[in-house]
Design a protein around this motif. Sequence first.
Motif, PDB file in Angstrom:
ATOM      1  N   ARG A 198       0.823  -1.211   0.000  1.00 54.52           N
ATOM      2  CA  ARG A 198       0.000   0.000   0.000  1.00 54.52           C
ATOM      3  C   ARG A 198       0.861   1.267   0.000  1.00 54.52           C
ATOM      4  O   ARG A 198       0.410   2.331  -0.443  1.00 54.52           O
ATOM      5  N   ILE A 199       2.081   1.150   0.506  1.00 52.98           N
ATOM      6  CA  ILE A 199       2.965   2.328   0.514  1.00 52.98           C
ATOM      7  C   ILE A 199       3.240   2.786  -0.910  1.00 52.98           C
ATOM      8  O   ILE A 199       3.226   3.994  -1.207  1.00 52.98           O
ATOM      9  N   ASP A 200       3.473   1.852  -1.819  1.00 55.50           N
ATOM     10  CA  ASP A 200       3.665   2.232  -3.218  1.00 55.50           C
ATOM     11  C   ASP A 200       2.382   2.826  -3.805  1.00 55.50           C
ATOM     12  O   ASP A 200       2.441   3.746  -4.622  1.00 55.50           O
ATOM     13  N   THR A 201       1.242   2.307  -3.396  1.00 56.93           N
ATOM     14  CA  THR A 201      -0.033   2.877  -3.856  1.00 56.93           C
ATOM     15  C   THR A 201      -0.155   4.323  -3.400  1.00 56.93           C
ATOM     16  O   THR A 201      -0.498   5.209  -4.193  1.00 56.93           O
ATOM     17  N   PHE A 202       0.134   4.579  -2.159  1.00 56.88           N
ATOM     18  CA  PHE A 202       0.064   5.958  -1.651  1.00 56.88           C
ATOM     19  C   PHE A 202       1.059   6.864  -2.382  1.00 56.88           C
ATOM     20  O   PHE A 202       0.736   8.017  -2.697  1.00 56.88           O
ATOM     21  N   GLU A 203       2.247   6.355  -2.651  1.00 53.43           N
ATOM     22  CA  GLU A 203       3.237   7.169  -3.371  1.00 53.43           C
ATOM     23  C   GLU A 203       2.732   7.531  -4.753  1.00 53.43           C
ATOM     24  O   GLU A 203       2.863   8.693  -5.186  1.00 53.43           O
ATOM     25  N   ARG A 204       2.149   6.588  -5.454  1.00 54.64           N
ATOM     26  CA  ARG A 204       1.624   6.870  -6.801  1.00 54.64           C
ATOM     27  C   ARG A 204       0.503   7.897  -6.746  1.00 54.64           C
ATOM     28  O   ARG A 204       0.325   8.685  -7.679  1.00 54.64           O
ATOM     29  N   LEU A 205      -0.248   7.908  -5.650  1.00 57.80           N
ATOM     30  CA  LEU A 205      -1.351   8.852  -5.499  1.00 57.80           C
ATOM     31  C   LEU A 205      -0.877  10.222  -5.011  1.00 57.80           C
ATOM     32  O   LEU A 205      -1.692  11.126  -4.835  1.00 57.80           O
ATOM     33  N   GLY A 206       0.424  10.356  -4.793  1.00 62.99           N
ATOM     34  CA  GLY A 206       0.975  11.668  -4.477  1.00 62.99           C
ATOM     35  C   GLY A 206       1.241  11.939  -3.020  1.00 62.99           C
ATOM     36  O   GLY A 206       1.544  13.072  -2.646  1.00 62.99           O
ATOM     37  N   VAL A 207       1.148  10.914  -2.153  1.00 62.68           N
ATOM     38  CA  VAL A 207       1.459  11.108  -0.741  1.00 62.68           C
ATOM     39  C   VAL A 207       2.974  11.229  -0.601  1.00 62.68           C
ATOM     40  O   VAL A 207       3.727  10.412  -1.125  1.00 62.68           O
ATOM     41  N   ARG A 208       3.418  12.241   0.137  1.00 66.50           N
ATOM     42  CA  ARG A 208       4.852  12.496   0.244  1.00 66.50           C
ATOM     43  C   ARG A 208       5.379  12.467   1.686  1.00 66.50           C
ATOM     44  O   ARG A 208       6.584  12.510   1.897  1.00 66.50           O
ATOM     45  N   VAL A 209       4.472  12.409   2.670  1.00 59.49           N
ATOM     46  CA  VAL A 209       4.876  12.371   4.073  1.00 59.49           C
ATOM     47  C   VAL A 209       4.013  11.339   4.789  1.00 59.49           C
ATOM     48  O   VAL A 209       2.783  11.357   4.659  1.00 59.49           O
ATOM     49  N   VAL A 210       4.639  10.447   5.551  1.00 53.70           N
ATOM     50  CA  VAL A 210       3.900   9.499   6.382  1.00 53.70           C
ATOM     51  C   VAL A 210       4.458   9.562   7.804  1.00 53.70           C
ATOM     52  O   VAL A 210       5.618   9.226   8.049  1.00 53.70           O
ATOM     53  N   GLN A 211       3.629  10.041   8.721  1.00 52.58           N
ATOM     54  CA  GLN A 211       3.960  10.035  10.141  1.00 52.58           C
ATOM     55  C   GLN A 211       3.656   8.650  10.684  1.00 52.58           C
ATOM     56  O   GLN A 211       2.560   8.124  10.469  1.00 52.58           O
ATOM     57  N   ARG A 228       9.578  -1.586  11.594  1.00 54.05           N
ATOM     58  CA  ARG A 228      10.898  -1.512  10.975  1.00 54.05           C
ATOM     59  C   ARG A 228      10.818  -1.821   9.484  1.00 54.05           C
ATOM     60  O   ARG A 228      11.492  -1.180   8.669  1.00 54.05           O
ATOM     61  N   GLN A 229       9.971  -2.788   9.122  1.00 51.72           N
ATOM     62  CA  GLN A 229       9.777  -3.082   7.703  1.00 51.72           C
ATOM     63  C   GLN A 229       9.134  -1.898   6.985  1.00 51.72           C
ATOM     64  O   GLN A 229       9.474  -1.591   5.829  1.00 51.72           O
ATOM     65  N   ALA A 230       8.202  -1.225   7.669  1.00 51.25           N
ATOM     66  CA  ALA A 230       7.523  -0.086   7.057  1.00 51.25           C
ATOM     67  C   ALA A 230       8.493   1.059   6.805  1.00 51.25           C
ATOM     68  O   ALA A 230       8.419   1.733   5.761  1.00 51.25           O
ATOM     69  N   VAL A 231       9.407   1.312   7.738  1.00 48.30           N
ATOM     70  CA  VAL A 231      10.407   2.360   7.525  1.00 48.30           C
ATOM     71  C   VAL A 231      11.227   2.042   6.279  1.00 48.30           C
ATOM     72  O   VAL A 231      11.491   2.923   5.443  1.00 48.30           O
ATOM     73  N   GLU A 232      11.622   0.793   6.121  1.00 53.50           N
ATOM     74  CA  GLU A 232      12.395   0.395   4.936  1.00 53.50           C
ATOM     75  C   GLU A 232      11.594   0.610   3.661  1.00 53.50           C
ATOM     76  O   GLU A 232      12.118   1.120   2.654  1.00 53.50           O
ATOM     77  N   ALA A 233      10.308   0.251   3.693  1.00 54.72           N
ATOM     78  CA  ALA A 233       9.468   0.415   2.510  1.00 54.72           C
ATOM     79  C   ALA A 233       9.237   1.887   2.187  1.00 54.72           C
ATOM     80  O   ALA A 233       9.189   2.284   1.013  1.00 54.72           O
ATOM     81  N   LEU A 234       9.076   2.724   3.210  1.00 57.62           N
ATOM     82  CA  LEU A 234       8.928   4.162   2.989  1.00 57.62           C
ATOM     83  C   LEU A 234      10.209   4.740   2.396  1.00 57.62           C
ATOM     84  O   LEU A 234      10.160   5.612   1.517  1.00 57.62           O
ATOM     85  N   ASN A 235      11.362   4.259   2.846  1.00 63.97           N
ATOM     86  CA  ASN A 235      12.630   4.660   2.246  1.00 63.97           C
ATOM     87  C   ASN A 235      12.668   4.294   0.762  1.00 63.97           C
ATOM     88  O   ASN A 235      13.074   5.100  -0.080  1.00 63.97           O
ATOM     89  N   ASP A 236      12.253   3.074   0.442  1.00 64.43           N
ATOM     90  CA  ASP A 236      12.258   2.627  -0.953  1.00 64.43           C
ATOM     91  C   ASP A 236      11.365   3.501  -1.817  1.00 64.43           C
ATOM     92  O   ASP A 236      11.690   3.787  -2.976  1.00 64.43           O
ATOM     93  N   ALA A 237      10.232   3.936  -1.244  1.00 60.15           N
ATOM     94  CA  ALA A 237       9.269   4.757  -1.989  1.00 60.15           C
ATOM     95  C   ALA A 237       9.639   6.230  -1.994  1.00 60.15           C
ATOM     96  O   ALA A 237       8.946   7.036  -2.621  1.00 60.15           O
ATOM     97  N   ARG A 238      10.695   6.612  -1.291  1.00 60.71           N
ATOM     98  CA  ARG A 238      11.127   8.005  -1.181  1.00 60.71           C
ATOM     99  C   ARG A 238      10.021   8.884  -0.592  1.00 60.71           C
ATOM    100  O   ARG A 238       9.754   9.994  -1.059  1.00 60.71           O
ATOM    101  N   ILE A 239       9.384   8.358   0.451  1.00 62.38           N
ATOM    102  CA  ILE A 239       8.389   9.096   1.226  1.00 62.38           C
ATOM    103  C   ILE A 239       9.036   9.510   2.544  1.00 62.38           C
ATOM    104  O   ILE A 239       9.748   8.724   3.170  1.00 62.38           O
ATOM    105  N   MET A 240       8.789  10.746   2.975  1.00 64.37           N
ATOM    106  CA  MET A 240       9.334  11.208   4.249  1.00 64.37           C
ATOM    107  C   MET A 240       8.810  10.372   5.398  1.00 64.37           C
ATOM    108  O   MET A 240       7.596  10.144   5.516  1.00 64.37           O
ATOM    109  N   VAL A 241       9.696   9.930   6.269  1.00 70.69           N
ATOM    110  CA  VAL A 241       9.328   9.265   7.524  1.00 70.69           C
ATOM    111  C   VAL A 241       9.264  10.351   8.591  1.00 70.69           C
ATOM    112  O   VAL A 241      10.286  10.882   9.017  1.00 70.69           O
ATOM    113  N   ASP A 242       8.051  10.692   9.012  1.00 68.61           N
ATOM    114  CA  ASP A 242       7.824  11.767   9.979  1.00 68.61           C
ATOM    115  C   ASP A 242       7.629  11.158  11.362  1.00 68.61           C
ATOM    116  O   ASP A 242       6.773  10.282  11.548  1.00 68.61           O
ATOM    117  N   LEU A 243       8.407  11.633  12.330  1.00 65.44           N
ATOM    118  CA  LEU A 243       8.380  11.077  13.687  1.00 65.44           C
ATOM    119  C   LEU A 243       7.707  12.006  14.686  1.00 65.44           C
ATOM    120  O   LEU A 243       7.866  11.825  15.901  1.00 65.44           O
TER     121      LEU A 243
END
Length: 357
Positions: free
Chosen positions: A127-140, A166-181
């Motif tokens: 779903r992270i790739d789906t969100f990236e394609r839809l234009g999401v750029r930040v995921v807290q 931890r897997q989600a952080v890696e996937a967000l990195n792959d999708a070039r989405i900001m990991v917001d803490l």
Amino acid sequence: MSTAADYLIINALGALDNPNAAHSAATAGKLVQNSDDLVIDARTLADAHASGLTAVNITLGYTLGDMAPFEHTLREIEVWDAILRRHPADLLHVRTAGDLHRARAERRIGVIYGFQNAVAIGDDLGRIDTFERLGVRVVQLTYNQANHLGDGSMAPENRGLTPFGRQAVEALNDARIMVDLSHSGERTCLEAARISRRPVSINHTGCRALADLPRNKTDEELRLVASRGGFVGIYFMPFLNTSGHARAADVVEHIVHAVNVCGEDHVGIGTDGPVTAIDDLDAYRATLAEHVEHRRAAGVGAAGERSDTYPFVVDLRGVDQFRELIRLLERRGFGPERIAKIMGGNFAAYAERIWGA
């Protein structure tokens, strides 16, 4: 003296809405705000332009409530896509760092799609790739409470990331989405910052060294995020003062402290509020107690939220908020180059590191 027009102004977490419009006013006490509730009218757009705002990371998708997180998030994206289509002369969907500069050049307001909770990912990292394609750029990763990725700032166990987190952080990195803490617990923040292959952000927070509240970040968290090339945005929120009555002077002091800890290349602003100010504070105060109580009862409130405090800084709001902050930073001794970094330059540079040019 500089003006807002002299700077790229990027709000790392904010809102586009007219809180005085009838529809927004009617939903002001609701625990869950939906994008369908927003009123983006002529005043909203005029105020945003008048403030000097270049771009804002808005919150869409599931944050809390009883709705189905994934389906609700897809619906919210559709709502915002429709808003952007209705206002092409005023709004620009930001997908790359270059779009931030394009928004300023074209005198439009850049809109960054961001989440304040990653629950909508469910158990499907695809779903992270789906969100990236839809234009999401930040995921807290989390809101105040714990979720299946990690603990939020109000989770008492402070357990850090889960294996799935931890897997989600890696996937967000792959999708070039900001990991917001933002909103994360301390261990969640430190662990995510350490394991992330790309720099992470804390888009809206304060400094716990100045106000010891869970929504603020420790110097260890701030320093680690900055040392790995990340970004820290200071909010205009009551948590900047333990009395709950934060003022513009508190915002400045938290920015100064963050710069001292992180360095001037890693600090910006994430107001956590709109440009358009609430006109009738007395009427708003009448709904605030109900809103705070609902959040407390649902387990999503944060220490420092009280019915006698506003969720904004009273003397740093409305169309002059950025101009006033610039003036106060100048008075504090900050020069134009440092102010330019804080008002938007640092976020733009960080965005280029994550999203690309």
